[in-house]
Scaffold this active site. Structure first.
Site, PDB file in Angstrom:
ATOM      1  N   PHE A   2       2.726  17.615  19.178  1.00 44.95           N
ATOM      2  CA  PHE A   2       3.072  16.895  17.949  1.00 44.95           C
ATOM      3  C   PHE A   2       4.570  16.642  17.922  1.00 44.95           C
ATOM      4  CE2 PHE A   2       1.135  15.756  13.835  1.00 44.95           C
ATOM      5  CZ  PHE A   2      -0.174  15.637  14.223  1.00 44.95           C
ATOM      6  N   GLN A  37       9.645  11.166   3.265  1.00 43.49           N
ATOM      7  CA  GLN A  37       9.292  10.914   4.668  1.00 43.49           C
ATOM      8  C   GLN A  37       8.536   9.592   4.808  1.00 43.49           C
ATOM      9  OE1 GLN A  37       6.415  13.483   7.178  1.00 43.49           O
ATOM     10  NE2 GLN A  37       8.438  13.673   8.092  1.00 43.49           N
ATOM     11  N   HIS A  45       6.370   7.745   7.393  1.00 43.55           N
ATOM     12  CA  HIS A  45       5.657   8.005   8.649  1.00 43.55           C
ATOM     13  C   HIS A  45       5.780   6.760   9.525  1.00 43.55           C
ATOM     14  CE1 HIS A  45       2.493   8.937  11.472  1.00 43.55           C
ATOM     15  NE2 HIS A  45       2.349  10.127  10.942  1.00 43.55           N
ATOM     16  N   LEU A  86      -2.659   5.670   7.205  1.00 44.88           N
ATOM     17  CA  LEU A  86      -2.067   6.374   8.326  1.00 44.88           C
ATOM     18  C   LEU A  86      -2.827   6.206   9.627  1.00 44.88           C
ATOM     19  CD1 LEU A  86       0.268   8.375   8.766  1.00 44.88           C
ATOM     20  CD2 LEU A  86      -1.434  10.174   8.684  1.00 44.88           C
ATOM     21  N   GLU A 101      -0.166  10.864  13.804  1.00 47.94           N
ATOM     22  CA  GLU A 101       0.733  11.185  14.912  1.00 47.94           C
ATOM     23  C   GLU A 101      -0.049  11.795  16.082  1.00 47.94           C
ATOM     24  OE1 GLU A 101       4.565  12.658  13.618  1.00 47.94           O
ATOM     25  OE2 GLU A 101       4.298  14.311  15.018  1.00 47.94           O
ATOM     26  N   ARG A 114       9.747  12.301  12.911  1.00 49.35           N
ATOM     27  CA  ARG A 114       9.368  11.074  12.208  1.00 49.35           C
ATOM     28  C   ARG A 114      10.548  10.273  11.687  1.00 49.35           C
ATOM     29  NH1 ARG A 114       4.134  13.735   9.156  1.00 49.35           N
ATOM     30  NH2 ARG A 114       2.919  13.790  11.064  1.00 49.35           N
ATOM     31  N   HIS A 143       5.085   8.555   3.138  1.00 47.25           N
ATOM     32  CA  HIS A 143       4.059   9.496   3.567  1.00 47.25           C
ATOM     33  C   HIS A 143       4.142  10.869   2.905  1.00 47.25           C
ATOM     34  CE1 HIS A 143       1.140  11.306   6.206  1.00 47.25           C
ATOM     35  NE2 HIS A 143       2.008  12.161   6.699  1.00 47.25           N
ATOM     36  N   ARG A 169      10.292  16.703   7.506  1.00 47.99           N
ATOM     37  CA  ARG A 169       9.206  17.608   7.881  1.00 47.99           C
ATOM     38  C   ARG A 169       8.652  17.257   9.256  1.00 47.99           C
ATOM     39  NH1 ARG A 169       3.406  17.351   7.695  1.00 47.99           N
ATOM     40  NH2 ARG A 169       3.297  15.371   6.590  1.00 47.99           N
TER      41      ARG A 169
HETATM   42  C1  LIG Z   1      -3.160  10.444   5.432  1.00 48.78           C
HETATM   43  C2  LIG Z   1      -2.462  11.768   5.525  1.00 48.78           C
HETATM   44  C3  LIG Z   1      -2.590  12.538   6.666  1.00 48.78           C
HETATM   45  C4  LIG Z   1      -1.939  13.759   6.756  1.00 48.78           C
HETATM   46  N1  LIG Z   1      -2.092  14.498   7.897  1.00 48.78           N
HETATM   47  C5  LIG Z   1      -1.507  15.705   7.972  1.00 48.78           C
HETATM   48  C6  LIG Z   1      -1.701  16.534   9.111  1.00 48.78           C
HETATM   49  O1  LIG Z   1      -2.424  16.196  10.040  1.00 48.78           O
HETATM   50  N2  LIG Z   1      -1.062  17.727   9.150  1.00 48.78           N
HETATM   51  C7  LIG Z   1      -0.282  18.170   8.134  1.00 48.78           C
HETATM   52  O2  LIG Z   1       0.257  19.276   8.230  1.00 48.78           O
HETATM   53  N3  LIG Z   1      -0.097  17.413   7.028  1.00 48.78           N
HETATM   54  C8  LIG Z   1      -0.700  16.205   6.918  1.00 48.78           C
HETATM   55  N4  LIG Z   1      -0.507  15.449   5.796  1.00 48.78           N
HETATM   56  C9  LIG Z   1       0.195  16.031   4.646  1.00 48.78           C
HETATM   57  C10 LIG Z   1      -0.721  17.021   3.937  1.00 48.78           C
HETATM   58  O3  LIG Z   1      -2.049  16.575   4.016  1.00 48.78           O
HETATM   59  C11 LIG Z   1      -0.378  17.191   2.472  1.00 48.78           C
HETATM   60  O4  LIG Z   1       0.981  17.426   2.319  1.00 48.78           O
HETATM   61  C12 LIG Z   1      -1.141  18.358   1.860  1.00 48.78           C
HETATM   62  O5  LIG Z   1      -2.522  18.256   2.149  1.00 48.78           O
HETATM   63  C13 LIG Z   1      -0.928  18.423   0.365  1.00 48.78           C
HETATM   64  O6  LIG Z   1      -1.791  19.379  -0.196  1.00 48.78           O
HETATM   65  P1  LIG Z   1      -1.614  19.811  -1.703  1.00 48.78           P
HETATM   66  O7  LIG Z   1      -2.644  20.854  -1.953  1.00 48.78           O
HETATM   67  O8  LIG Z   1      -0.196  20.141  -1.968  1.00 48.78           O
HETATM   68  O9  LIG Z   1      -1.940  18.492  -2.549  1.00 48.78           O
HETATM   69  P2  LIG Z   1      -3.184  17.495  -2.554  1.00 48.78           P
HETATM   70  O10 LIG Z   1      -4.139  17.738  -1.479  1.00 48.78           O
HETATM   71  O11 LIG Z   1      -2.595  16.137  -2.681  1.00 48.78           O
HETATM   72  O12 LIG Z   1      -3.919  17.865  -3.896  1.00 48.78           O
HETATM   73  C14 LIG Z   1      -3.380  17.591  -5.174  1.00 48.78           C
HETATM   74  C15 LIG Z   1      -4.378  18.011  -6.232  1.00 48.78           C
HETATM   75  O13 LIG Z   1      -3.765  17.923  -7.502  1.00 48.78           O
HETATM   76  C16 LIG Z   1      -4.619  17.258  -8.405  1.00 48.78           C
HETATM   77  N5  LIG Z   1      -3.777  16.627  -9.424  1.00 48.78           N
HETATM   78  C17 LIG Z   1      -2.669  15.877  -9.265  1.00 48.78           C
HETATM   79  N6  LIG Z   1      -2.189  15.495 -10.471  1.00 48.78           N
HETATM   80  C18 LIG Z   1      -3.007  16.029 -11.398  1.00 48.78           C
HETATM   81  C19 LIG Z   1      -3.053  15.993 -12.814  1.00 48.78           C
HETATM   82  N7  LIG Z   1      -2.166  15.320 -13.552  1.00 48.78           N
HETATM   83  N8  LIG Z   1      -4.059  16.650 -13.443  1.00 48.78           N
HETATM   84  C20 LIG Z   1      -5.002  17.329 -12.742  1.00 48.78           C
HETATM   85  N9  LIG Z   1      -5.004  17.398 -11.403  1.00 48.78           N
HETATM   86  C21 LIG Z   1      -4.022  16.763 -10.748  1.00 48.78           C
HETATM   87  C22 LIG Z   1      -5.390  16.279  -7.528  1.00 48.78           C
HETATM   88  O14 LIG Z   1      -6.593  15.897  -8.166  1.00 48.78           O
HETATM   89  C23 LIG Z   1      -5.631  17.147  -6.294  1.00 48.78           C
HETATM   90  O15 LIG Z   1      -6.750  17.972  -6.493  1.00 48.78           O
HETATM   91  C24 LIG Z   1      -1.147  14.219   5.687  1.00 48.78           C
HETATM   92  C25 LIG Z   1      -1.014  13.452   4.549  1.00 48.78           C
HETATM   93  C26 LIG Z   1      -1.647  12.228   4.470  1.00 48.78           C
HETATM   94  C27 LIG Z   1      -1.432  11.408   3.230  1.00 48.78           C
END
Ligand SMILES: Cc1cc2nc3c(=O)[nH]c(=O)nc-3n(C[C@H](O)[C@H](O)[C@H](O)COP(=O)(O)OP(=O)(O)OC[C@H]3O[C@@H](n4cnc5c(N)ncnc54)[C@H](O)[C@@H]3O)c2cc1C
Length: 575
Positions: free
Chosen positions: A118, A231, A233, A243, A246, A277, A348, A389
């Site tokens: 990666f 960031q 991407h 996306l 990567e 990135r 991203h 990141r």
């Molecule tokens: C397309 C994509 C691919 C990625 N691939 C990778 C990867 O391969 N490896 C890696 O390390 N990282 C990757 N990332 C980054 C990583 O996925 C995210 O940073 C991480 O999953 C975020 O997790 P989280 O639990 O912080 O938030 P999220 O998974 O975004 O969850 C947020 C939660 O908060 C809730 N929420 C938000 N606002 C409110 C509100 N006002 N009221 C109630 N609920 C709310 C939503 O409903 C959701 O349940 C990727 C990101 C993207 C976009």
């Protein structure tokens, strides 16, 4: 509404991992997880490429120190090294724990968990489930939190944090199903609301990534840390912005310009396509600006470059990155076995966020901590990513710090009473806010205003920045904010009023966008993802520190906080 020991806002990887750890630490605690989507629809489910951990399955020479160094160098030395040490040392353990929970990681022929290369990582250490890693992890976690009795309030929108005199007391929430408004008191609250990609017009993030948790914290008077570090991407599919992981480059794909050259040779001769990135996104933007970009039909001078997988062959493409092939096929009509994929940088990930210490306690400034309030995952800034990141470190952050914060919260609430506050006052105020929005007789459509806000942040605060351009951007955003008072909603109903939710989210997008711009204007240097054409050098003497932006409707004040440096003193960053 009933009170809980712990209320978690966010059903993504960070929120679910914390919920599980709270239940594992003390099964008697009552835990609620609120999410505006179904938890399994959180953006975490879309994570593709993988999760980093030094398992040494493929690369026996790897070590946690190497992972820590890569992370700190990738962060352009802005990451806090105590947090990075926790991240990288705990990584093998949390990944093995996920595997024991049932996460189906891809395997080596001998049955051990496979690991791929990666960007910015010096060894092959990214564990994956083909290119659907987030899907594999989140499904297991949601199953597990149901099993341990966490109560899930899905399709509830958190509107406001109850935060009085430095103490979090509960959350005000709106039911998408029937429009009811409730106030849920808690001994401890965890914000795990994910990122804010939707502040920009082209993003890999889902529609729910609107920075609600950040805005809720900012509106409660809590500072936001390092918001200038957005960031981009390198490989967003053109024009959709979704996306192309990567992992595709990790598996050997090339980036080529209009002349067919692998142009990364001029920008990062050693790491080539697997440079971090920030560097790769700038390289692509420079190629496009210099007229060496392509149009999707292959003609020169276009707005993207090509990601070329053709030499990898059908079998490898279909077994290692099948989802990316499918996305390019479905959304751009490209068969990546035969044709290169048109890509360009897409917003991203949010390196900044709600400032927390290594136990997830939310800071109220450079020195103090709030009471009863925690944050984890992409909405938090701990800071393990600093100014940039590395790929596959974010799922890891959610798993490591989700677990750690969960354990901390379980101990914290043991000695804490349920805070008292005037619930009715918060409920009435929220009802007034909703009623006032529904009854407005303005003429501005939410979609038009949101698009204008997204266009503004993208145009004035993109991959390359200058003070003058950003200042204009901030003024335009402030002018657009005035139009918010004039928004008009067609839907006046209580059941599934998504237009109302969009109106509430739009306010948050504006708060977050203004904070990004104000923080970026104040940082007069280039570091990681923050590339100032008017201040092209990194300036450790003045800016080797974290930004803290204090939001108020009257304006945003900027302060700073020291960076924790332990074993890796800042050096020039070359790849
Ligand atoms: C397309 C994509 C691919 C990625 N691939 C990778 C990867 O391969 N490896 C890696 O390390 N990282 C990757 N990332 C980054 C990583 O996925 C995210 O940073 C991480 O999953 C975020 O997790 P989280 O639990 O912080 O938030 P999220 O998974 O975004 O969850 C947020 C939660 O908060 C809730 N929420 C938000 N606002 C409110 C509100 N006002 N009221 C109630 N609920 C709310 C939503 O409903 C959701 O349940 C990727 C990101 C993207 C976009």
């Amino acid at each position: 509404m009933r009170a809980y020991d712990v209320v978690i806002v966010g059903g993504g990887l960070a929120g679910c991992r914390a919920a599980l750890e709270i239940a594992r630490t003390n099964e008697k605690l009552s835990v609620a997880a609120i999410a505006k989507t179904h938890p399994i629809r959180s953006h975490s489910v879309a994570a593709q490429g993988g999760i980093a951990a030094v398992l040494q399955n493929v690369d026996p020479d790897d070590s946690w120190e190497a992972h820590a160094f890569d992370t700190v160098k990738g962060s352009d030395y802005l990451a806090d090294q105590d947090a990075v040490e926790i991240l990288t040392r705990s990584a093998p353990d949390v990944v093995i724990d996920l595997e024991h929970m049932g996460v189906l990681f891809s395997r080596l022929p001998d049955g051990r968990v496979a690991q791929r290369a990666f960007g910015g990582h010096s060894h092959r250490r990214t564990c994956y489930a083909a290119d659907k890693t987030g899907h594999a992890i989140l499904h297991e976690l949601v199953n597990n939190i149901r099993r341990v009795g966490v109560e899930i309030y899905d399709e509830w929108y958190a509107m406001q944090l109850v935060f009085e005199e430095g103490e979090a007391k509960g959350i005000v929430m709106y039911s998408l199903l029937d429009g009811s408004i409730e106030v849920m008191p808690a001994k401890a609250l965890l914000l795990a609301t994910g990122g804010y990609g939707r502040v920009f017009n082209t993003t890999s993030n889902d529609f729910a990534s609107t920075g609600d948790g950040l805005a809720m914290a900012a509106l409660a008077g809590i500072p936001l840390e390092d918001m200038e570090f957005v960031q981009f991407h390198p490989t967003g599919l053109y024009p959709a912005g979704v996306l192309i992981s990567e992992a595709v480059r990790g598996e050997g794909a090339y980036l080529i310009n209009a002349a067919g050259d692998r142009f990364m040779a001029s920008y990062a001769p050693q790491q080539m396509e697997l440079a971090p990135r920030d560097i790769t996104s700038r390289a692509i933007t420079r190629e496009i600006r210099a007229g060496r970009g392509v149009h999707p039909d292959g003609s020169a001078g276009g707005p993207c470059v090509f990601l070329d997988l053709r030499h990898m062959g059908r079998e490898k493409i279909m077994s290692r990155v099948p989802f990316c092939w499918e996305e390019a096929h479905r959304l751009a009509g490209v068969d990546a076995v035969e044709q290169p994929i048109p890509v360009r940088p897409t917003a991203h990930y949010s390196m900044g966020g709600i400032p927390v210490n290594v136990d997830g306690r939310v800071r109220c400034g450079p020195d103090g901590l709030t009471a009863g309030l925690f944050a984890a995952g992409e909405s938090a800034c701990v800071s393990v990513h600093g100014a940039n990141r590395l790929g596959s470190n974010s799922l890891l952050e959610c798993a490591v710090f989700g677990r750690r914060v969960g354990a901390e919260i379980a101990h914290y609430v043991g000695t804490r009473k349920l805070p008292e506050f005037d619930e009715a006052r918060y409920r009435d105020r929220a009802r007034d806010t909703v009623r006032e929005l529904l009854n407005r007789s303005g003429s501005t459509r939410i979609n038009a205003l949101r698009t204008a806000v997204q266009d503004c942040t993208s145009e004035y605060c993109g991959v390359f920045r200058t003070a003058e351009v950003m200042q204009t951007g901030l003024e335009r955003l402030q002018a657009l904010e005035q139009q918010y008072d004039d928004v008009f909603l067609d839907d006046k109903g209580d059941c599934w009023n998504t237009e109302l939710i969009e109106a509430l989210e739009l306010r948050n997008l504006i708060v977050v966008g203004k904070t990004i711009l104000a923080s970026a204007i104040a940082r007069r240097e280039s570091r990681g993802a923050h590339a100032r054409e008017d201040c092209p050098k990194r300036d450790d003497a003045n800016f080797l520190q974290h930004t803290l932006a204090y939001y108020s409707p009257a304006g945003i004040e900027i302060g700073y906080m020291p960076v924790t440096i332990k074993r890796f003193p800042p050096k020039e960053r070359k790849y």
